[in-house]
Design an enzyme around this catalytic site. Sequence first.
Site, PDB file in Angstrom:
ATOM      1  N   HIS A  25       0.836  -1.205   0.000  1.00 22.80           N
ATOM      2  CA  HIS A  25       0.000   0.000   0.000  1.00 22.80           C
ATOM      3  C   HIS A  25       0.870   1.255   0.000  1.00 22.80           C
ATOM      4  O   HIS A  25       0.674   2.163  -0.832  1.00 22.80           O
ATOM      5  CB  HIS A  25      -0.912  -0.016   1.231  1.00 22.80           C
ATOM      6  CG  HIS A  25      -1.794   1.177   1.350  1.00 22.80           C
ATOM      7  ND1 HIS A  25      -3.103   1.185   0.916  1.00 22.80           N
ATOM      8  CD2 HIS A  25      -1.566   2.423   1.858  1.00 22.80           C
ATOM      9  CE1 HIS A  25      -3.641   2.366   1.143  1.00 22.80           C
ATOM     10  NE2 HIS A  25      -2.731   3.139   1.729  1.00 22.80           N
ATOM     11  N   GLU A  26       1.802   1.310   0.917  1.00 26.05           N
ATOM     12  CA  GLU A  26       2.653   2.497   1.019  1.00 26.05           C
ATOM     13  C   GLU A  26       3.593   2.608  -0.181  1.00 26.05           C
ATOM     14  O   GLU A  26       3.929   3.718  -0.605  1.00 26.05           O
ATOM     15  CB  GLU A  26       3.451   2.471   2.327  1.00 26.05           C
ATOM     16  CG  GLU A  26       2.596   2.456   3.580  1.00 26.05           C
ATOM     17  CD  GLU A  26       1.621   3.622   3.654  1.00 26.05           C
ATOM     18  OE1 GLU A  26       1.926   4.699   3.097  1.00 26.05           O
ATOM     19  OE2 GLU A  26       0.549   3.461   4.258  1.00 26.05           O
ATOM     20  N   HIS A  29       1.918   4.592  -2.901  1.00 27.58           N
ATOM     21  CA  HIS A  29       2.067   6.040  -2.687  1.00 27.58           C
ATOM     22  C   HIS A  29       3.481   6.495  -3.072  1.00 27.58           C
ATOM     23  O   HIS A  29       3.654   7.508  -3.765  1.00 27.58           O
ATOM     24  CB  HIS A  29       1.833   6.388  -1.214  1.00 27.58           C
ATOM     25  CG  HIS A  29       0.425   6.188  -0.736  1.00 27.58           C
ATOM     26  ND1 HIS A  29      -0.666   6.692  -1.399  1.00 27.58           N
ATOM     27  CD2 HIS A  29      -0.059   5.560   0.376  1.00 27.58           C
ATOM     28  CE1 HIS A  29      -1.772   6.382  -0.737  1.00 27.58           C
ATOM     29  NE2 HIS A  29      -1.428   5.698   0.337  1.00 27.58           N
TER      30      HIS A  29
END
Length: 374
Positions: A25-26, A29
Amino acid sequence: MSALGGFVWAVISFLLVIGPLIFIHEMGHYLVGRWCGVKAEAFSIGFGKEVVGWTDRRGTRWKLAALPLGGYVRFAGDMNPASQPSPEWLSLPAEERRQTFQAKPVWQRFLIVLAGPATNLLLAVLLFGGLLATYGEPFTPPVVAELMPHSAAAKAGLKPGDRIVSIDGEAMRRFQDIGFYIELRPDTDISVELDRDGRHLLLPVRTGVTEDKTSHTRLGVLGVMSGGGGMRPVPLAELPALSTDYAWGAFKSTFVGIAQVIGGERSAKELSGPIGVARVAGQVADMGWFPLIALMAVISINLGFINLLPIPMLDGGHLIFYIVEAVRRKPVEPQVQEWAFRSGLALLLCLMLFVTFNDLGSAGLWQKLAGLIG
């Protein structure tokens, strides 16, 4: 296995499942941020005190923190929760300011934030694709072999030999699809389309109800049994569409479940948090790699879905503000964003306490305490 051993195994299984999902997920980003020319100052798995870490040549601090229940990427210029320009940001040299999150156009900021949950959803498709390519697809024809006495199906007039074509207009390709659809709809009126000896029938059915003894979740029951099936090899050409279909089905199930809680059709006591996920992960890990990876795919979808909810402090809340900014051609006032993010944080903390209370109740803690007091 002792209670302590079971607890340790549940924690290990939880970290094996949730750790990679947080990282992915990170990383979504981070990678889109780099593509947009934004400098990342920190990439953390977990919150709180740093346990171990290192700084790369770009100046990004990669670290593992003490509380591994989430993570974050801190981009240059993130000096307040709303990522709004501030006097401190304005005082930066022009070159440094160009590499900050706030300096980017709204469409780039939107993509950077969207990349986290989008990466989780993409990962789920890839995980399902890997499972289907490696093991094949569990496949049982959607044909009724036997009816449970006094069940919803028996009362509605279903018979052995009936092929269930669709439920509420949704095609049932496999017998397994029937179970996935019905479980989410306890004590609900549904419409079952049948093929009976070449004749198409449409029967109204009121589903039955049972309770999962582990999670105390109400589940729908139809009362039909299959004649058995097996693993169907999946041709390479089918993999993209089929793995996407699996991910979309899990996404819809998450949406339906949350909508039922909001609409009052399900009790909020059925909501679960990290403790509940850890218990399930420990149980599933005992079954082998196939169910564990499938669970990881489902949790990845849940993580992506939840982060897309329009709640300030979550990615979805940021996205709403960027949409408003794009429409108005100017950012939402800092005071409004600050109030919204404080409210969102309070809501998330309350929700975390609530689901933890639910998880401890499902684990039998409150019953045990009542027994000790009594």
